[in-house]
Design a protein around this motif. Structure first.
Motif, mmCIF file in Angstrom:
data_model
loop_
_atom_site.group_PDB
_atom_site.id
_atom_site.type_symbol
_atom_site.label_atom_id
_atom_site.label_comp_id
_atom_site.label_asym_id
_atom_site.label_seq_id
_atom_site.Cartn_x
_atom_site.Cartn_y
_atom_site.Cartn_z
ATOM 1 N N LEU A 150 0.816 -1.217 0.000
ATOM 2 C CA LEU A 150 0.000 0.000 0.000
ATOM 3 C C LEU A 150 0.851 1.271 0.000
ATOM 4 O O LEU A 150 0.457 2.287 -0.576
ATOM 5 C CB LEU A 150 -0.964 -0.017 1.177
ATOM 6 N N ALA A 151 2.029 1.234 0.607
ATOM 7 C CA ALA A 151 2.916 2.403 0.563
ATOM 8 C C ALA A 151 3.449 2.617 -0.853
ATOM 9 O O ALA A 151 3.496 3.762 -1.338
ATOM 10 C CB ALA A 151 4.070 2.224 1.541
ATOM 11 N N LEU A 152 3.826 1.542 -1.535
ATOM 12 C CA LEU A 152 4.276 1.685 -2.925
ATOM 13 C C LEU A 152 3.138 2.145 -3.821
ATOM 14 O O LEU A 152 3.335 2.980 -4.715
ATOM 15 C CB LEU A 152 4.875 0.368 -3.431
ATOM 16 N N GLN A 153 1.939 1.644 -3.565
ATOM 17 C CA GLN A 153 0.773 2.086 -4.341
ATOM 18 C C GLN A 153 0.516 3.575 -4.117
ATOM 19 O O GLN A 153 0.236 4.316 -5.055
ATOM 20 C CB GLN A 153 -0.463 1.264 -3.949
ATOM 21 N N HIS A 154 0.631 4.030 -2.873
ATOM 22 C CA HIS A 154 0.442 5.453 -2.591
ATOM 23 C C HIS A 154 1.516 6.291 -3.270
ATOM 24 O O HIS A 154 1.228 7.357 -3.827
ATOM 25 C CB HIS A 154 0.440 5.711 -1.092
ATOM 26 N N TYR A 155 2.752 5.844 -3.230
ATOM 27 C CA TYR A 155 3.830 6.567 -3.901
ATOM 28 C C TYR A 155 3.552 6.667 -5.403
ATOM 29 O O TYR A 155 3.729 7.726 -6.006
ATOM 30 C CB TYR A 155 5.175 5.876 -3.647
ATOM 31 N N HIS A 156 3.104 5.575 -5.991
ATOM 32 C CA HIS A 156 2.778 5.585 -7.416
ATOM 33 C C HIS A 156 1.641 6.558 -7.715
ATOM 34 O O HIS A 156 1.709 7.330 -8.676
ATOM 35 C CB HIS A 156 2.423 4.175 -7.874
ATOM 36 N N LEU A 157 0.600 6.534 -6.899
ATOM 37 C CA LEU A 157 -0.514 7.467 -7.096
ATOM 38 C C LEU A 157 -0.061 8.920 -6.981
ATOM 39 O O LEU A 157 -0.448 9.763 -7.794
ATOM 40 C CB LEU A 157 -1.616 7.201 -6.067
ATOM 41 N N SER A 158 0.753 9.213 -5.998
ATOM 42 C CA SER A 158 1.191 10.599 -5.819
ATOM 43 C C SER A 158 2.096 11.042 -6.967
ATOM 44 O O SER A 158 1.983 12.182 -7.432
ATOM 45 C CB SER A 158 1.868 10.786 -4.470
#
Length: 177
Positions: A150-158
């Protein structure tokens, strides 16, 4: 004759809509696109927050077992519990697969996948380990793997939304489904 009247009406409507768009300006559509990008950028944070809250709830119930909560006859009707080794394998494969897919999308500046799919899949492991009476021994693994995905997904989204807002990747209109 009626076809020409209908054509004239259509042309008049399209002329009016073009004039209204010109009067309202393109800023209203660009503003709505920016609003949609802001909402998209917050999905990763919401996913992380929900995961952390669910992890705290799972932490409270880690010493509970399904066998201790349900009567024995109901447990017999439910059938055998899933083997812990099988859940471990699925957790490992799904975590590695998710990290590879998100990293590939990040590298190619592609549209991020759904945060909610990743979140629901990560939360399902808390339930599976609880049903298998192994939540206490696997709590840390589920938490760390879910946090990493989920942290990598958030980084990708941002990263994706900041590039779209800056206009570096083909405009915001093509970014939003």
């Amino acid at each position: 004759m009626s076809a020409t009247i209908i054509d004239k009406m259509r042309k008049e409507r399209s002329r009016r809509s073009v004039e209204e768009d010109r009067l309202n300006g393109a800023s209203s559509t660009a503003g709505s696109r920016l609003d949609e990008l802001h909402v998209l950028s917050r999905q990763g944070l919401w996913g992380l927050l929900i995961f952390l809250v669910a992890s705290a709830v799972a932490l409270c119930f880690r010493d509970q077992t399904l066998g201790g909560l349900l009567p024995a006859d109901l447990l017999e009707q439910l059938g055998p519990r899933p083997p812990v080794m099988l859940i471990d394998i699925v957790l490992g494969v799904s975590t590695i697969s998710s990290l590879i897919v998100i990293s590939g999308r990040l590298y190619h500046a592609a549209r991020p996948g759904s945060t909610w799919n990743h979140l629901c899949f990560r939360l399902s492991f808390f339930v599976l380990y609880f049903v298998s009476d192994a939540l206490a021994s696997h709590m840390n693994v589920v938490f760390i793997s879910g946090l990493a995905v989920l942290a990598l997904q958030h980084y990708h989204l941002s990263q994706y939304t900041s590039r779209a807002m800056e206009g570096k990747t083909g405009g915001a209109g093509s970014m939003i489904r």
